[in-house]
Scaffold this motif. Structure first.
Motif, PDB file in Angstrom:
ATOM      1  N   ASN A   1     -49.087 -14.772   4.778  1.00 33.49           N
ATOM      2  CA  ASN A   1     -47.848 -14.246   4.203  1.00 33.49           C
ATOM      3  C   ASN A   1     -47.410 -12.962   4.894  1.00 33.49           C
ATOM      4  OD1 ASN A   1     -47.521 -16.291   2.288  1.00 33.49           O
ATOM      5  ND2 ASN A   1     -48.825 -15.251   0.824  1.00 33.49           N
TER       6      ASN A   1
ATOM      7  N   THR B   1     -52.540  -2.939  -6.958  1.00 33.71           N
ATOM      8  CA  THR B   1     -51.156  -3.389  -7.003  1.00 33.71           C
ATOM      9  C   THR B   1     -50.495  -2.962  -5.702  1.00 33.71           C
ATOM     10  OG1 THR B   1     -51.074  -3.096  -9.399  1.00 33.71           O
ATOM     11  CG2 THR B   1     -48.959  -3.229  -8.241  1.00 33.71           C
TER      12      THR B   1
ATOM     13  N   GLY C   1     -47.734  -7.662  -5.848  1.00 36.23           N
ATOM     14  CA  GLY C   1     -48.952  -8.454  -5.924  1.00 36.23           C
ATOM     15  C   GLY C   1     -50.095  -7.669  -6.525  1.00 36.23           C
ATOM     16  N   TYR C   2     -51.029  -8.392  -7.123  1.00 35.40           N
ATOM     17  CA  TYR C   2     -52.180  -7.791  -7.793  1.00 35.40           C
ATOM     18  C   TYR C   2     -53.443  -8.481  -7.310  1.00 35.40           C
ATOM     19  CZ  TYR C   2     -48.362  -6.659 -10.960  1.00 35.40           C
ATOM     20  OH  TYR C   2     -47.170  -6.227 -11.478  1.00 35.40           O
ATOM     21  N   GLY C   3     -54.527  -7.729  -7.220  1.00 38.86           N
ATOM     22  CA  GLY C   3     -55.784  -8.343  -6.827  1.00 38.86           C
ATOM     23  C   GLY C   3     -56.950  -7.401  -6.973  1.00 38.86           C
TER      24      GLY C   3
ATOM     25  N   SER D   1     -56.004  -8.858  -0.837  1.00 36.20           N
ATOM     26  CA  SER D   1     -55.439  -9.950  -1.637  1.00 36.20           C
ATOM     27  C   SER D   1     -54.168  -9.503  -2.359  1.00 36.20           C
ATOM     28  CB  SER D   1     -56.466 -10.494  -2.631  1.00 36.20           C
ATOM     29  OG  SER D   1     -56.850  -9.519  -3.571  1.00 36.20           O
ATOM     30  N   ALA D   2     -54.132  -8.261  -2.819  1.00 37.13           N
ATOM     31  CA  ALA D   2     -52.934  -7.756  -3.490  1.00 37.13           C
ATOM     32  C   ALA D   2     -51.767  -7.644  -2.515  1.00 37.13           C
ATOM     33  CB  ALA D   2     -53.229  -6.402  -4.134  1.00 37.13           C
TER      34      ALA D   2
ATOM     35  N   GLU E   1     -51.383  -9.339   0.291  1.00 38.66           N
ATOM     36  CA  GLU E   1     -50.999 -10.686   0.688  1.00 38.66           C
ATOM     37  C   GLU E   1     -50.126 -11.341  -0.376  1.00 38.66           C
ATOM     38  OE1 GLU E   1     -50.851 -14.074   3.165  1.00 38.66           O
ATOM     39  OE2 GLU E   1     -51.254 -11.974   3.546  1.00 38.66           O
ATOM     40  N   MET E   2     -50.463 -11.132  -1.653  1.00 36.87           N
ATOM     41  CA  MET E   2     -49.659 -11.680  -2.739  1.00 36.87           C
ATOM     42  C   MET E   2     -48.261 -11.061  -2.742  1.00 36.87           C
ATOM     43  SD  MET E   2     -50.347 -11.607  -6.855  1.00 36.87           S
ATOM     44  CE  MET E   2     -51.775 -12.671  -6.782  1.00 36.87           C
ATOM     45  N   ALA E   3     -48.185  -9.763  -2.549  1.00 32.44           N
ATOM     46  CA  ALA E   3     -46.884  -9.085  -2.495  1.00 32.44           C
ATOM     47  C   ALA E   3     -46.067  -9.574  -1.310  1.00 32.44           C
ATOM     48  CB  ALA E   3     -47.080  -7.575  -2.425  1.00 32.44           C
TER      49      ALA E   3
ATOM     50  N   GLY F   1     -46.261 -12.501   0.099  1.00 32.32           N
ATOM     51  CA  GLY F   1     -45.816 -13.851  -0.214  1.00 32.32           C
ATOM     52  C   GLY F   1     -44.602 -13.860  -1.125  1.00 32.32           C
ATOM     53  N   ALA F   2     -44.615 -12.987  -2.126  1.00 38.08           N
ATOM     54  CA  ALA F   2     -43.466 -12.891  -3.030  1.00 38.08           C
ATOM     55  C   ALA F   2     -42.227 -12.406  -2.277  1.00 38.08           C
ATOM     56  CB  ALA F   2     -43.797 -11.959  -4.191  1.00 38.08           C
TER      57      ALA F   2
END
Length: 84
Positions: free
Chosen positions: A7, A43, A56-58, A63-64, A66-68, A70-71
């Motif tokens: 991401n 965060t 994103g959170y992790g 991981s946090a 990467e999630m952010a 991706g969003a």
């Protein structure tokens, strides 16, 4: 490249297509840690031109973030669909 960075790479590639060499000037990250030191929650917030595009959170920074990413990537793909 690991799957854990797809991401972020996609987001960077999209921003480079849109902004060229100045892409990094348009992206900003904020990070926060909550919880105990032995069990934190991270965060990450991705901002493009000072507008929040992803959160994103992790349990770890990677991981946090990467999630952010991706969003943010999903939001930008929808918003910039006519440019892609």
């Amino acid at each position: 490249m690991s799957n854990a960075e797809e991401n972020r790479l996609g987001l960077n590639n999209l921003l480079q297509r849109r902004y060229g060499a100045s892409a990094a000037d348009h992206l900003r990250w904020d990070q926060f840690k909550t919880g105990a030191d032995n069990n934190p929650t991270w965060t990450y917030i991705a901002y493009i031109d000072n507008i929040e595009y992803g959160r994103g959170y992790g349990g770890n920074k990677g991981s946090a973030k990467e999630m952010a990413a991706g969003a943010a990537l999903g939001q930008l793909r929808r918003q910039w669909a006519h440019l892609l």
